[in-house]
Write a protein that holds these residues in place. Structure first.
Motif, PDB file in Angstrom:
ATOM      1  N   VAL A   1       0.828  -1.205   0.000  1.00 42.79           N
ATOM      2  CA  VAL A   1       0.000   0.000   0.000  1.00 42.79           C
ATOM      3  C   VAL A   1       0.862   1.255   0.000  1.00 42.79           C
ATOM      4  O   VAL A   1       0.347   2.360  -0.062  1.00 42.79           O
ATOM      5  N   TYR A   2       2.192   1.051   0.089  1.00 40.48           N
ATOM      6  CA  TYR A   2       3.060   2.223   0.076  1.00 40.48           C
ATOM      7  C   TYR A   2       3.134   2.794  -1.337  1.00 40.48           C
ATOM      8  O   TYR A   2       2.782   2.125  -2.305  1.00 40.48           O
ATOM      9  N   ARG A   3       3.621   4.044  -1.397  1.00 42.03           N
ATOM     10  CA  ARG A   3       3.444   4.777  -2.646  1.00 42.03           C
ATOM     11  C   ARG A   3       4.196   4.178  -3.838  1.00 42.03           C
ATOM     12  O   ARG A   3       3.658   4.101  -4.936  1.00 42.03           O
ATOM     13  N   ILE A   4       5.443   3.734  -3.618  1.00 42.55           N
ATOM     14  CA  ILE A   4       6.127   3.225  -4.826  1.00 42.55           C
ATOM     15  C   ILE A   4       5.548   1.880  -5.262  1.00 42.55           C
ATOM     16  O   ILE A   4       5.616   1.515  -6.436  1.00 42.55           O
ATOM     17  N   ALA A   5       4.964   1.126  -4.312  1.00 40.90           N
ATOM     18  CA  ALA A   5       4.303  -0.119  -4.722  1.00 40.90           C
ATOM     19  C   ALA A   5       3.097   0.207  -5.600  1.00 40.90           C
ATOM     20  O   ALA A   5       2.841  -0.455  -6.614  1.00 40.90           O
ATOM     21  N   GLU A   6       2.369   1.221  -5.210  1.00 41.04           N
ATOM     22  CA  GLU A   6       1.222   1.627  -6.015  1.00 41.04           C
ATOM     23  C   GLU A   6       1.688   2.163  -7.371  1.00 41.04           C
ATOM     24  O   GLU A   6       1.103   1.842  -8.426  1.00 41.04           O
ATOM     25  N   ALA A   7       2.770   2.943  -7.341  1.00 41.59           N
ATOM     26  CA  ALA A   7       3.287   3.504  -8.602  1.00 41.59           C
ATOM     27  C   ALA A   7       3.775   2.382  -9.515  1.00 41.59           C
ATOM     28  O   ALA A   7       3.527   2.404 -10.734  1.00 41.59           O
ATOM     29  N   ALA A   8       4.465   1.396  -8.934  1.00 42.51           N
ATOM     30  CA  ALA A   8       4.966   0.279  -9.751  1.00 42.51           C
ATOM     31  C   ALA A   8       3.805  -0.474 -10.378  1.00 42.51           C
ATOM     32  O   ALA A   8       3.841  -0.844 -11.560  1.00 42.51           O
ATOM     33  N   THR A   9       2.768  -0.699  -9.584  1.00 42.72           N
ATOM     34  CA  THR A   9       1.578  -1.381 -10.116  1.00 42.72           C
ATOM     35  C   THR A   9       0.972  -0.582 -11.263  1.00 42.72           C
ATOM     36  O   THR A   9       0.635  -1.134 -12.324  1.00 42.72           O
ATOM     37  N   ASN A  10       0.854   0.713 -11.061  1.00 49.00           N
ATOM     38  CA  ASN A  10       0.262   1.544 -12.110  1.00 49.00           C
ATOM     39  C   ASN A  10       1.095   1.530 -13.380  1.00 49.00           C
ATOM     40  O   ASN A  10       0.547   1.487 -14.499  1.00 49.00           O
ATOM     41  N   ILE A  11       2.413   1.558 -13.226  1.00 43.47           N
ATOM     42  CA  ILE A  11       3.278   1.564 -14.415  1.00 43.47           C
ATOM     43  C   ILE A  11       3.161   0.238 -15.157  1.00 43.47           C
ATOM     44  O   ILE A  11       3.062   0.192 -16.391  1.00 43.47           O
ATOM     45  N   MET A  12       3.137  -0.866 -14.389  1.00 39.92           N
ATOM     46  CA  MET A  12       3.023  -2.164 -15.044  1.00 39.92           C
ATOM     47  C   MET A  12       1.682  -2.278 -15.757  1.00 39.92           C
ATOM     48  O   MET A  12       1.609  -2.764 -16.897  1.00 39.92           O
ATOM     49  N   GLU A  13       0.627  -1.847 -15.118  1.00 39.34           N
ATOM     50  CA  GLU A  13      -0.694  -1.955 -15.753  1.00 39.34           C
ATOM     51  C   GLU A  13      -0.818  -1.004 -16.946  1.00 39.34           C
ATOM     52  O   GLU A  13      -1.533  -1.296 -17.909  1.00 39.34           O
TER      53      GLU A  13
END
Lengths: 415, 172
Positions: free
Chosen positions: A63-75
């Protein structure tokens, strides 16, 4: 976007650091093995290293920000790939480790659930082993029949018996472009025939998607498999596209984390697509790299890429024939419009392995061997060929260097 | 084309163009084993006749590059009429010559001065003869498998001949 100018190969080449940095100061690198794996532009390498250096984390977990950012970039990468091949829905893009896994996924999941005695799967004689062996493994378990569309000596498919071969078949799984002959089959007609026979269609598009504009909706196939590393992207990521209504009904392929809704001691409930088919940590950074490669190809324009390769293939067929004459056989269709830039060469009196060794002395990189298509080799009556394959960074000077090296090899092995 | 002459010595090209002991033997009594180099598609079939102690006759069939064909051809000359033990020692000496580079990190060239029987692990008195011409292959590591294909296939054929004494179908 893709109608104005022709491909500026010098500008393209300048984007690929390997041509500056590898490996013989006296001779340019003549890279003619892109059908095995392409080189990478710095845009891809930088996208991957930037991601590692600024945003890297596992996806769909934290739920931390870079995890969310990484998910968004991959998607976002999934949407980029979907757009590149005209997929109606991004979740129809399943990331695998390579095209081989994508083909195995369909054979094992769809085939395992749907094939049995009395069924048939139709292949061509020019398939890569990755579109043969998964079916053979499954056929040994399930008892269905494998039928073969023949290849003619001139490199074209013999489709005279296609309707008979498709009669009662559940699946036609065929290459969209031969990795040995370059042959591009008449896909529209073949897919229409398969549809009429009630068979599903899978395309091994490893040599197609990197080289031709691809629109899965107009192709009307059910599954398409391709790999990232043959289209300027990294190794470690492949793509399966499938119709969502088929993927929704198919059982999972690999089990593990990320592909379930719930797990109890009694069993599990699979997640929806694409997660259902993406067990375990996906190749996150590789997907980022693949998306950068897709963006790069999109900027070049796939129509322009195709025109460049048809023109360069025509030049190669003409030049090699002029320079080497009767001694050289170039397998595959003689009409450039019917083929990709894959030239399987046979120089009389010189085994492909020896030929490739001599070419290496000229810093000309080609591939000897059976190219993972041994049934085709048997049809052609050869044990191996030396394969030169063209891509966006190749131009006429590469073909000329190949011709010079072939002449040299012919003299070295003169009987 | 520096380096190529090291690989393609004239005697290698001669064996490639005119392979010795090419063909087949009747099975049985001969033992037949097929060998494959899955990377490059080379296929070799080795036929051996034995009398229980030595190889009395040998033939090679199949297809491959100049290195694999020449190695197979020279091998047949070297082993015909030799005992299993002699062949085993010769094989060890040949393979030792092929993998010399693995023991020579950072080194270059050949350690020995005499060109016969100088391979480090070679048993005393083993002479490689014409096979010495293949020494240059070690400078081209991807080709070592070409040179050893016939030898590995031969070893399998002799193993089968020793273990059952009768005829065996081709394997793998």
């Amino acid at each position: 976007m893709t109608t104005a100018a022709e491909l500026d190969v010098a500008a393209v080449k300048a984007d690929f650091p390997i041509f500056d940095r590898c490996c013989d100061p006296d001779r340019p690198l003549v890279f003619l093995d892109s059908a095995a794996s392409s080189q990478k532009p710095r845009q891809v390498v930088e996208a991957m290293s930037d991601f590692y250096e600024t945003t890297y984390a596992n996806v769909h977990r934290g739920v931390y920000r870079i995890a969310e950012a990484a998910t968004n970039i991959m998607e976002a990468g999934r949407r980029t790939v979907a757009g590149f091949i005209g997929a109606p829905r991004p979740e129809e893009i399943i990331f695998t480790k390579n095209a081989t896994e994508a083909l195995n996924l369909v054979a094992r999941s769809w085939g395992g659930a749907n094939l049995g005695p009395g069924d048939a799967v139709v292949l061509t004689q020019m398939e890569h082993h990755a579109n043969i062996v998964p079916w053979q493994i499954l056929a040994a378990e399930k008892g269905f029949e494998i039928r073969w569309i023949p290849v003619r000596a001139d490199g074209y498919l013999d489709l005279t018996e296609l309707d008979r071969l498709l009669d009662g078949a559940a699946m036609m799984s065929v290459t969209a472009m031969s990795n040995v002959l370059g042959t591009i089959p008449p896909l529209d007609a073949m897919i229409a025939a398969a549809r009429a026979a009630g068979a599903l269609v899978m395309l091994d598009a490893c040599q197609y998607v990197p080289h031709l504009p691809t629109d899965v909706s107009s192709l009307d196939a059910d599954f398409i498999a391709f790999s990232g590393h043959k289209m300027l992207g990294p190794t470690g990521v492949g793509v399966l596209w499938g119709r969502s209504e088929l993927l929704d009904d198919m059982p999972p392929f690999l089990g593990g984390g990320g592909m379930i809704l719930d797990v109890t001691q009694e069993g599990f409930r699979a997640d929806a697509i694409p997660a259902k088919f993406e067990a375990g940590t996906p190749p996150i950074t590789e997907i980022v790299g693949l998306a950068a490669a897709v963006d790069y190809l999109g900027e070049l324009g796939m129509d322009r890429v195709r025109r460049h390769e048809v023109s360069l293939t025509a030049y190669a067929l003409r030049t090699l024939t002029e320079r080497l004459g009767e001694r050289l056989t170039i397998h595959g269709p003689s009409e450039p419009a019917d083929r990709g830039g894959v030239l399987s060469l046979d120089l009389a009196g010189v085994h492909p392995h020896d030929l490739s060794q001599v070419l290496d002395q000229h810093n000309v990189c080609v591939r000897p061997g059976h190219h993972c298509a041994k049934p085709l080799m048997r049809v052609l009556g050869v044990g191996a060929t030396a394969r030169a394959s063209l891509y966006v960074y190749n131009d006429e000077s590469d073909v000329d260097a190949l011709a010079d090296a072939l002449v040299d090899a012919g003299e070295f092995f003169a009987f | 084309m520096s380096g190529l002459e090291d690989l393609y010595r004239e005697i290698i090209l001669d064996h490639y163009r005119t392979p010795r002991n090419r063909g087949q033997l009747e099975v049985p009594p001969a033992h037949k084993v097929e060998g494959f180099n899955p990377l490059c598609g080379d296929e070799i079939t080795v036929y051996v006749d034995t009398d229980g102690e030595k190889v009395t006759d040998v033939r090679i069939d199949g297809q491959g590059c100049s290195i694999s064909q020449a190695s197979a051809s020279m091998m047949t000359n070297a082993i015909k009429g030799r005992t299993f033990t002699e062949i085993s020692e010769l094989t060890r000496a040949f393979k030792s010559m092929m993998s010399i580079h693995e023991n020579e990190i950072g080194g270059e060239g050949e350690p020995g001065t005499d060109s016969t029987g100088d391979a480090p692990a070679a048993p005393d008195g083993v002479r490689l003869g014409d096979l010495e011409a293949l020494r240059g292959v070690v400078k081209f590591p991807v080709r070592i498998k070409c040179a050893t294909l016939a030898w590995n296939t031969l070893a399998q054929a002799i193993d089968e001949a020793r273990s059952d004494g009768g005829a065996s179908p081709g394997s793998s």
